[in-house]
Design an enzyme around this catalytic site. Structure first.
Site, PDB file in Angstrom:
ATOM      1  N   SER A 120       0.855  -1.192   0.000  1.00 14.80           N
ATOM      2  CA  SER A 120       0.000   0.000   0.000  1.00 14.80           C
ATOM      3  C   SER A 120       0.886   1.235   0.000  1.00 14.80           C
ATOM      4  O   SER A 120       2.023   1.195   0.494  1.00 14.80           O
ATOM      5  CB  SER A 120      -0.863   0.014   1.272  1.00 14.80           C
ATOM      6  N   TYR A 159      -0.811  -1.058  10.168  1.00 12.11           N
ATOM      7  CA  TYR A 159      -1.081  -1.291   8.740  1.00 12.11           C
ATOM      8  C   TYR A 159       0.134  -0.888   7.903  1.00 12.11           C
ATOM      9  O   TYR A 159       0.596  -1.653   7.054  1.00 12.11           O
ATOM     10  CB  TYR A 159      -2.316  -0.496   8.325  1.00 12.11           C
TER      11      TYR A 159
HETATM   12  N1  LIG Z   1      -8.974  -0.188  -0.628  1.00 10.94           N
HETATM   13  C1  LIG Z   1      -7.848   0.508  -0.512  1.00 10.94           C
HETATM   14  O1  LIG Z   1      -7.874   1.735  -0.414  1.00 10.94           O
HETATM   15  C2  LIG Z   1      -6.518  -0.216  -0.511  1.00 10.94           C
HETATM   16  C3  LIG Z   1      -5.347   0.508  -0.776  1.00 10.94           C
HETATM   17  C4  LIG Z   1      -4.114  -0.142  -0.767  1.00 10.94           C
HETATM   18  C5  LIG Z   1      -4.057  -1.501  -0.507  1.00 10.94           C
HETATM   19  N2  LIG Z   1      -5.227  -2.181  -0.240  1.00 10.94           N
HETATM   20  C6  LIG Z   1      -5.097  -3.614   0.046  1.00 10.94           C
HETATM   21  O2  LIG Z   1      -5.818  -4.354  -0.926  1.00 10.94           O
HETATM   22  C7  LIG Z   1      -6.273  -5.582  -0.353  1.00 10.94           C
HETATM   23  C8  LIG Z   1      -7.752  -5.753  -0.622  1.00 10.94           C
HETATM   24  O3  LIG Z   1      -8.422  -4.706   0.013  1.00 10.94           O
HETATM   25  P1  LIG Z   1      -9.919  -4.287  -0.305  1.00 10.94           P
HETATM   26  O4  LIG Z   1      -9.943  -2.822  -0.274  1.00 10.94           O
HETATM   27  O5  LIG Z   1     -10.415  -5.010  -1.479  1.00 10.94           O
HETATM   28  O6  LIG Z   1     -10.583  -4.791   1.059  1.00 10.94           O
HETATM   29  P2  LIG Z   1     -11.861  -5.676   1.378  1.00 10.94           P
HETATM   30  O7  LIG Z   1     -12.064  -5.538   2.852  1.00 10.94           O
HETATM   31  O8  LIG Z   1     -12.977  -5.330   0.457  1.00 10.94           O
HETATM   32  O9  LIG Z   1     -11.356  -7.155   1.041  1.00 10.94           O
HETATM   33  C9  LIG Z   1     -10.455  -7.856   1.856  1.00 10.94           C
HETATM   34  C10 LIG Z   1     -10.693  -9.342   1.667  1.00 10.94           C
HETATM   35  O10 LIG Z   1      -9.759 -10.071   2.478  1.00 10.94           O
HETATM   36  C11 LIG Z   1     -10.466 -11.116   3.115  1.00 10.94           C
HETATM   37  N3  LIG Z   1      -9.782 -11.501   4.356  1.00 10.94           N
HETATM   38  C12 LIG Z   1      -9.634 -10.767   5.500  1.00 10.94           C
HETATM   39  N4  LIG Z   1      -9.009 -11.496   6.438  1.00 10.94           N
HETATM   40  C13 LIG Z   1      -8.714 -12.706   5.883  1.00 10.94           C
HETATM   41  C14 LIG Z   1      -8.093 -13.883   6.345  1.00 10.94           C
HETATM   42  N5  LIG Z   1      -7.609 -13.978   7.601  1.00 10.94           N
HETATM   43  N6  LIG Z   1      -7.994 -14.931   5.504  1.00 10.94           N
HETATM   44  C15 LIG Z   1      -8.491 -14.875   4.238  1.00 10.94           C
HETATM   45  N7  LIG Z   1      -9.100 -13.790   3.737  1.00 10.94           N
HETATM   46  C16 LIG Z   1      -9.217 -12.716   4.553  1.00 10.94           C
HETATM   47  C17 LIG Z   1     -11.850 -10.538   3.384  1.00 10.94           C
HETATM   48  O11 LIG Z   1     -12.806 -11.554   3.646  1.00 10.94           O
HETATM   49  C18 LIG Z   1     -12.102  -9.780   2.100  1.00 10.94           C
HETATM   50  O12 LIG Z   1     -12.674 -10.599   1.079  1.00 10.94           O
HETATM   51  C19 LIG Z   1      -5.889  -5.523   1.128  1.00 10.94           C
HETATM   52  O13 LIG Z   1      -4.678  -6.226   1.333  1.00 10.94           O
HETATM   53  C20 LIG Z   1      -5.694  -4.044   1.372  1.00 10.94           C
HETATM   54  O14 LIG Z   1      -4.847  -3.788   2.452  1.00 10.94           O
HETATM   55  C21 LIG Z   1      -6.440  -1.586  -0.259  1.00 10.94           C
END
Ligand SMILES: NC(=O)c1ccc[n+]([C@@H]2O[C@H](COP(=O)([O-])OP(=O)(O)OC[C@H]3O[C@@H](n4cnc5c(N)ncnc54)[C@H](O)[C@@H]3O)[C@@H](O)[C@H]2O)c1
Length: 257
Positions: A149, A164
């Site tokens: 991120s 984070y």
């Molecule tokens: N949305 C943003 O702004 C952003 C920015 C940078 C990075 N990210 C990263 O992208 C990735 C996806 O994020 P998102 O925004 O789609 O979030 P989201 O919350 O929509 O999806 C996260 C997914 O991870 C799954 N998950 C959580 N804990 C878990 C576990 N212990 N085992 C298996 N699955 C698990 C959840 O069930 C969910 O389907 C994450 O790693 C997040 O940190 C997101």
């Protein structure tokens, strides 16, 4: 639709508006078979079936808790069994997308919360990669993508705070060190560092916070999940053959090195 030559395994891919589902769909669009691994096995299977039907590719979904070594081993075994049975082509790509964040200020961050955020993001990436890597090395071809991120690079500033940023920075070190170790095995590993993406992970973010985030982005808006997914599938392609250990920023210009 050509028969898929390879399977892409995507963790964290059942959240409705999430990056994981968008990535699984993108892999399927490009002709990959897909495996969805997420906490809820039934939901994983359902999302996989929908994608399989829509794009006419083999698709399976299994339960995994990426923080639990036994759970990861069971999921890897289940995938291996489908490959052996001829229901899936060999695993060629792994996208480590499962993650959680925390907006809690540092002095209010309990050890339990710290451990959880580190476990899902960093330890999960380690466990799942370790489980799927041997078959890729054996086949002489593989693509691993890790999910960091912009928070790792600029110390948060989007939503997630200290644990984070620390966990996502750990993923960058992990990616570089493993790329070096993998050498010319045929398996590459690269990280992506998205800025703010419009998903459920930042639920709780206020309109004011969202406006402040957008104001700091030269492109003037947060990313769509498709804009992250397309970079992940590019990194998984033959065209990305000379990229390993890199970090690809997908942040609309909000952080430039
Ligand atoms: N949305 C943003 O702004 C952003 C920015 C940078 C990075 N990210 C990263 O992208 C990735 C996806 O994020 P998102 O925004 O789609 O979030 P989201 O919350 O929509 O999806 C996260 C997914 O991870 C799954 N998950 C959580 N804990 C878990 C576990 N212990 N085992 C298996 N699955 C698990 C959840 O069930 C969910 O389907 C994450 O790693 C997040 O940190 C997101």
């Amino acid at each position: 639709m050509p028969v898929p030559q390879r399977t892409a395994v995507i963790t964290g891919a059942t959240s409705e508006r999430g990056i994981g589902v968008a990535t699984a769909r993108r892999y399927a669009t490009e002709g990959w078979a897909v495996v969805i691994l997420d906490l809820d096995g039934e939901k994983s299977a359902k999302v996989a079936a929908e994608i399989g039907n829509e794009f006419t590719v083999p698709a399976f979904g299994f339960e995994v808790d990426v923080t639990d070594e036994q759970s990861v081993a069971r999921a890897a075994e289940a995938v291996g069994a489908e490959v052996t049975a001829g229901n899936l082509p060999a695993v060629g790509a792994l996208a480590n997308i499962a993650g959680i964040t925390s907006p809690v200020p540092f002095l209010e961050t309990s050890l339990e919360l710290w451990n959880k955020v580190m476990a899902v993001n960093a330890t999960g990436t380690y466990l799942v990669t370790k489980a799927f890597l041997p078959a890729m090395i054996e086949s002489g071809w593989g693509r691993i993508v890790t999910m960091s991120s912009v928070s790792a690079q600029r110390g948060g500033g989007v939503f997630g705070k200290v644990p984070y940023s620390a966990a996502k920075a750990a993923i960058l070190g992990f990616t570089k060190a493993l790329a070096r170790e993998l050498g010319d095995s045929g398996v590459t590993i690269n990280a992506v560092t998205p800025g703010a993406v419009d998903t459920n992970i930042r639920v709780g973010s206020t309109d004011e916070q969202e406006a402040a985030i957008a104001a700091g982005i030269p492109l003037g808006r947060t990313a769509t999940t498709e804009e992250i997914a397309s970079v992940i599938t590019f990194l998984s392609s033959d065209a990305a053959s000379y990229l390993t250990g890199t970090t690809i920023d997908i942040n609309g210009g909000s952080h430039m090195h």
